[in-house]
Structure formats: structure tokens, C-alpha cells
Design an enzyme around this catalytic site. Structure first.
Site, PDB file in Angstrom:
ATOM      1  CB  CYS A  43     -16.748 -31.610 -24.848  1.00  0.00           C
ATOM      2  SG  CYS A  43     -18.117 -31.818 -25.403  1.00  0.00           S
ATOM      3  CB  CYS A  48     -18.466 -33.634 -28.291  1.00  0.00           C
ATOM      4  SG  CYS A  48     -17.347 -34.516 -27.031  1.00  0.00           S
ATOM      5  CE  LYS A  51     -18.357 -36.096 -33.166  1.00  0.00           C
ATOM      6  NZ  LYS A  51     -17.726 -36.825 -32.207  1.00  0.00           N
ATOM      7  CE1 TYR A 180     -16.392 -43.317 -29.026  1.00  0.00           C
ATOM      8  CE2 TYR A 180     -14.589 -44.532 -28.397  1.00  0.00           C
ATOM      9  CZ  TYR A 180     -15.782 -44.147 -28.074  1.00  0.00           C
ATOM     10  OH  TYR A 180     -16.605 -45.047 -27.277  1.00  0.00           O
ATOM     11  CD  GLU A 184     -16.701 -39.609 -33.771  1.00  0.00           C
ATOM     12  OE1 GLU A 184     -17.515 -40.180 -33.207  1.00  0.00           O
ATOM     13  OE2 GLU A 184     -15.978 -38.681 -33.380  1.00  0.00           O
ATOM     14  CG  HIS A 439     -45.067 -50.143 -37.781  1.00  0.00           C
ATOM     15  ND1 HIS A 439     -43.978 -51.145 -38.330  1.00  0.00           N
ATOM     16  CD2 HIS A 439     -46.014 -50.191 -38.835  1.00  0.00           C
ATOM     17  CE1 HIS A 439     -44.166 -51.201 -39.339  1.00  0.00           C
ATOM     18  NE2 HIS A 439     -45.372 -50.969 -39.663  1.00  0.00           N
ATOM     19  CD  GLU A 444     -41.182 -51.586 -36.457  1.00  0.00           C
ATOM     20  OE1 GLU A 444     -42.151 -52.314 -36.085  1.00  0.00           O
ATOM     21  OE2 GLU A 444     -41.325 -50.738 -37.433  1.00  0.00           O
TER      22      GLU A 444
END
Ligand code: NDP
Length: 464
Positions: A43, A48, A51, A180, A184, A439, A444
Site C-alpha cells: 500500500c 495505494c 498510485k 482496479y 486506474e 447545497h 445532495e
């Protein structure tokens, strides 16, 4: 005099291993951890974290282009790959030392050495040419890219490991896989200006994700200029005299590229680990077999993270580490909970998802309500970018429980983290409806889709 040198010896200094070592040491246990490469594991060192840094780097050309609609004139930009690599390396070195010193500050010993099992309580530290003993042993050696040994010419290919440290940015790349990593990296390389082709064996990229997200992402990536070839595999790779690679596809076409990257899944790191000597059983893919509490068939030996091939995600390995500590050292047997895990694919646009995809939900529930909205994010009204965002809720009509939430668009990963809490808590569509919107945000939409877009009855889509 204690019977063993340590209460716990951890093999593997990745996210799961260091967490187990640090927390156990902080409990006052005598702990050691060995890492043969660099503390931080996949990782932190080549997964991760770097990346995501590369994802940020690859998004700047779009930011520069979008700025014009807001009145900015951005001078022609240029990109320097060595600068990105050097800065990434600096950050990774910092994080790696944080991982290592975290264990040391908690009172644990750290070893920069390959460690193998001699028997159920003895570990050989190869770098130090000695053995130590431990009451408990935790195997957290992670995984590595599947080398695709059956592919003639696979030795000419790179994997995600090498992609983080290429000496120069290629002009063109072809990537095998539709998961993945392939998706990616296709977006990263394309964003950095590399001519990119994705070669996937299946019908649509990102199997197991909601089909609407898969097909919409496919469209958006294609619109950006990434070539995606589905139902396609590499049959052989050859290196030409000029250094260019030639990939022959199952269609008979030949694809030329400076680099070919294989991202076809990862396999557990269990080779030559001494598991047989210790009597630890492994499965067909080489994964360490464990029970619900991460204990192997040998009572004092445990395993967590990718080496067990359960769910290959960093937060899952960390969670399994924490459960291990509860079970082994706090007299509180705790099974890791792998249900309803939120996840993100850092594609461009990004995917954030939690819970069941529509197809999967339709197999388990007779009546579904699907709420779906596709819209242009506010930012793109002035930037002129045509990219649209997609939000989708899959709801069990009988109980009103939200079974799945799926988002494609900016910050989808951040939204998935928060939605993960709502779905884990079993909240209903009514709970979403009575939540006030924030908002103006894209999120939302998740609380303002009052009417189902369509229904799914016994697996068939019908109008409301
Ligand atoms: P994935 O399992 O995600 O995808 C593997 C891909 O390779 C699939 O598309 C699969 O096809 C294809 N494939 C498998 N075998 C072959 C073959 N022999 N020939 C051609 N194609 C093949 O693995 P990755 O390598 O992308 O990533 C490994 C793991 O790392 C992931 O499972 C994920 O858990 C983790 N990860 C998580 C990230 C995140 O959280 N954002 C980022 C990167 C990795 P098919 O679909 O048909 O099976």
C-alpha cells in the site's frame, strides 16, 4: 525466564503486519517484526499511496483545460516525470519510516531481513543469520502481481511495481486486465499524455461493480481517448530490435507499445516461507488457510491480509490485524467483518461504491426500487466539460433498506466512505429522504431522488 524470545513475531511489515505489531507492543507484549524490503508494504511503497499521488499528477491537464471557462489563461504546461518520481519517493520514504518507527516507539523490535519459519515457534532471520523463537507468529507477507507465466514473452512486460519507478515515461502503453489496477493505471498514463490501450478479456471492465457504472466509465474513458478492447487477450509479446514491444492479440491484430503492463490480479506471497516446515496448510492459489479468527491449522500461527486472499484491501488487512490482537492478546475472540465494504476505484471519473450492485441484488431480492440520477456537475457548466456524474441507489422495496449505493464522478470515493456508514447501519430509503441536502453539492442527489427511476421485479426491469 520466558519460554520464547518474543510473545509475537510478525513476518511482513505492510499495513496489516505493522498494525498488529504496533498495537501488540503497546499492550506490553514482547514483539518483533521482520520486513525483507521496505516497511509500509504494498500500500505505502508500491500501491495505494503512490498510485493516488500519480492520479493527482495525471489530473492536472484537465484542471488546466477547465480553467479557461473560469477566465484563466494557463500558459502551455509541461510535465517532468523524474520530478514526480523523486517527490513521490521522498514522501514514500517518510511514510515508510513512520511505519517502522511506530512499532519501535511502541516497544517492538524491527528487523530488515527476510524471515522464514523453521518450525511452529522458530523463525530464521536470513539477513542476520540467526534464529529467534516466538509464542505466536503472524504471517502478513501480502501478495504480488500475478506474473502470467503462461503468456509467451511475459518477461518483456512490467507490473504495477515497475510502473512506479519507470526510468522514463513511455510514449505508448498497453495494459492487460479490467480490474482496479488496470483501470486506474490506464487513466493515470493517459492523463500524463501516454497513448493508452486497455485489453480486457471479459464483456465489460470492472466485473463485480454495478453495470451502469461500468458502462458509463467505459464511455467516459473512451471519450477521453483511451482505447478499450474487450473480449481480447494477449497471445504473445515480442521485443523488436528497436526496443518496441509487439503484442499479438487473440483477434490476430498486433498492437505496438513502448511498455506492456500486466494487471491480472495478485497472488499470495507464501513461496519458500517455511510453511511446510511449520505444518501450515495453504490453498490452491498458495494462500494461507485460516479460520474465522485468522488462525491457521497450527494453533499459535496466524495470518492476515492479502496472504490469506480474502478481500485484498488495505483497510481490511488493518481490520484483520485489530481483530487478531483482540483474539490473541485481549481474551476477546473477534472475527473480522467482511460484510458491506465500501470501496473506490481511482479511475477518471472516479468510482465509489458500497453494497450490492443491481444485478447481484436482483438475484437475492424479488422487488427492487432503483433510484438513479445522471447530471452534469456544477463545475463543468463553466468548464464546458461534457462529463456527467451518476448516482444510483438500489433499494429493497419490501423493507425500504438501501442495499447498494453507487457513484461515478468527482470525489465518489469520499462519498462512498460516508455512505458506508449508512449502509452498514442498515438505513432505509426513508432515512435518506428525511436527511437535509447540502447545497450545492453533487452528493445532495443521494438524498433528493424521491421517485424510483424504475423497478426490478424478479430480475426484470419495469417502469414505475
Ligand atoms: P483484480 O482482481 O481487480 O482484476 C484482475 C483483472 O485481470 C480482471 O479484470 C480479470 O478478469 C483479469 N484477469 C485475470 N486473469 C487473467 C488472465 N489470465 N488473462 C487476462 N486477464 C485476466 O486485480 P488487480 O490486479 O487489478 O488488483 C489486485 C487487487 O488489489 C484488487 O483485487 C483490489 O482488491 C486491490 N486494489 C485495490 C485498489 C483500490 O482499492 N482502489 C487499487 C488497486 C488494487 P475477470 O474480470 O474476467 O476475472
Amino acid at each position: 525466564m520466558p519460554r520464547y524470545d518474543y510473545d509475537l513475531f510478525v513476518i511482513g511489515g505492510g499495513s496489516g503486519g505493522t498494525r498488529a505489531a504496533r498495537v501488540s507492543a503497546a499492550l506490553g507484549k514482547r514483539v518483533a517484526i521482520a520486513e525483507e524490503y521496505r516497511f509500509g508494504g504494498t500500500c505505502v511503497i508500491r500501491g495505494c499511496v503512490p498510485k493516488k499521488l500519480f492520479v493527482y499528477a495525471s489530473q492536472f491537464p484537465e484542471h488546466f483545460a477547465d480553467a479557461a471557462g473560469y477566465g484563466w489563461t494557463v500558459p502551455e504546461a509541461s510535465f517532468d516525470w523524474p520530478t514526480l518520481i523523486a517527490n513521490k519517493d521522498k514522501e514514500i520514504a517518510r511514510l515508510s519510516s513512520v511505519y517502522e518507527s511506530g512499532v519501535e516507539k511502541a516497544g517492538g523490535d524491527t528487523f530488515h531481513s527476510r524471515a522464514t519459519l523453521v518450525d511452529a515457534h522458530t523463525i530464521r532471520l536470513e539477513g542476520e543469520d540467526r534464529t529467534v523463537t516466538a509464542e505466536h507468529i503472524l504471517i502478513a507477507t501480502g501478495g504480488r502481481p500475478n506474473p502470467h507465466a503462461a503468456l509467451p514473452g511475459h518477461e518483456h512486460c512490467i507490473f504495477s511495481n515497475e510502473a512506479f519507478d519507470l526510468p522514463r515515461l513511455p510514449k505508448s502503453i498497453a495494459i492487460a486486465g479490467g480490474g482496479y489496477i488496470a483501470v486506474e493505471f490506464a487513466n493515470i498514463f493517459h492523463g500524463l499524455g501516454v497513448d493508452t490501450t486497455l485489453v480486457y478479456r471479459g464483456k465489460e471492465i470492472l466485473q463485480r461493480f454495478d453495470m451502469d457504472l461500468r458502462s458509463r466509465l467505459h464511455e467516459e474513458m473512451t471519450a477521453k481517448g483511451i482505447r478499450i478492447r474487450c473480449h481480447t487477450i494477449f497471445e504473445r509479446i515480442e521485443k523488436r530490435d528497436d526496443g518496441m514491444l509487439a503484442a499479438t492479440l487473440n483477434s490476430g491484430d498486433v498492437l505496438f507499445a513502448d511498455e506492456i503492463m500486466l494487471a491480472i490480479g495478485r497472488i499470495p506471497n507464501t513461496e519458500d516461507l517455511g510453511l511446510e516446515a511449520a505444518g501450515v496448510e495453504t490453498g490452491a492459489r498458495g494462500e494461507v488457510l485460516i479460520d474465522a479468527f485468522s488462525r491457521t491449522n497450527v494453533e499459535n500461527i496466524w495470518a492476515i491480509g492479502d496472504v490469506t486472499d480474502r478481500v485484498q484491501l488495505t483497510p481490511v488487512a488493518i481490520h484483520e490485524a485489530m481483530c487478531f490482537v483482540e483474539t490473541a492478546f485481549k481474551n476477546n475472540p473477534t472475527e473480522p467483518d467482511h460484510d458491506c465494504i465500501a470501496t473506490a476505484v481511482f479511475s477518471q471519473p472516479e468510482i465509489g461504491t458500497v453494497g450490492l450492485a443491481e444485478d447481484e441484488a436482483a438475484k437475492r431480492f424479488a422487488n427492487l426500487e432503483i433510484y438513479s440520477a445522471s447530471f452534469r456537475p456544477l463545475k463543468h457548466t463553466l468548464s464546458g466539460r461534457q462529463e456527467r456524474m451518476l448516482t444510483k441507489l438500489v433499494v429493497d422495496a419490501a423493507t425500504r433498506r438501501v442495499l447498494g449505493a453507487h457513484i461515478l464522478g468527482p470525489d465518489a470515493g469520499e462519498m462512498a466512505q460516508i455512505l458506508g456508514i449508512a449502509l452498514k447501519a442498515g438505513l432505509s430509503k426513508d432515512d435518506f429522504d428525511r436527511t437535509m441536502a447540502v447545497h450545492p453539492t453533487a452528493a445532495e442527489e443521494l438524498v433528493t431522488m424521491y421517485k424510483p427511476t424504475y423497478l426490478v421485479k424478479d430480475g426484470v426491469r419495469t417502469t414505475c
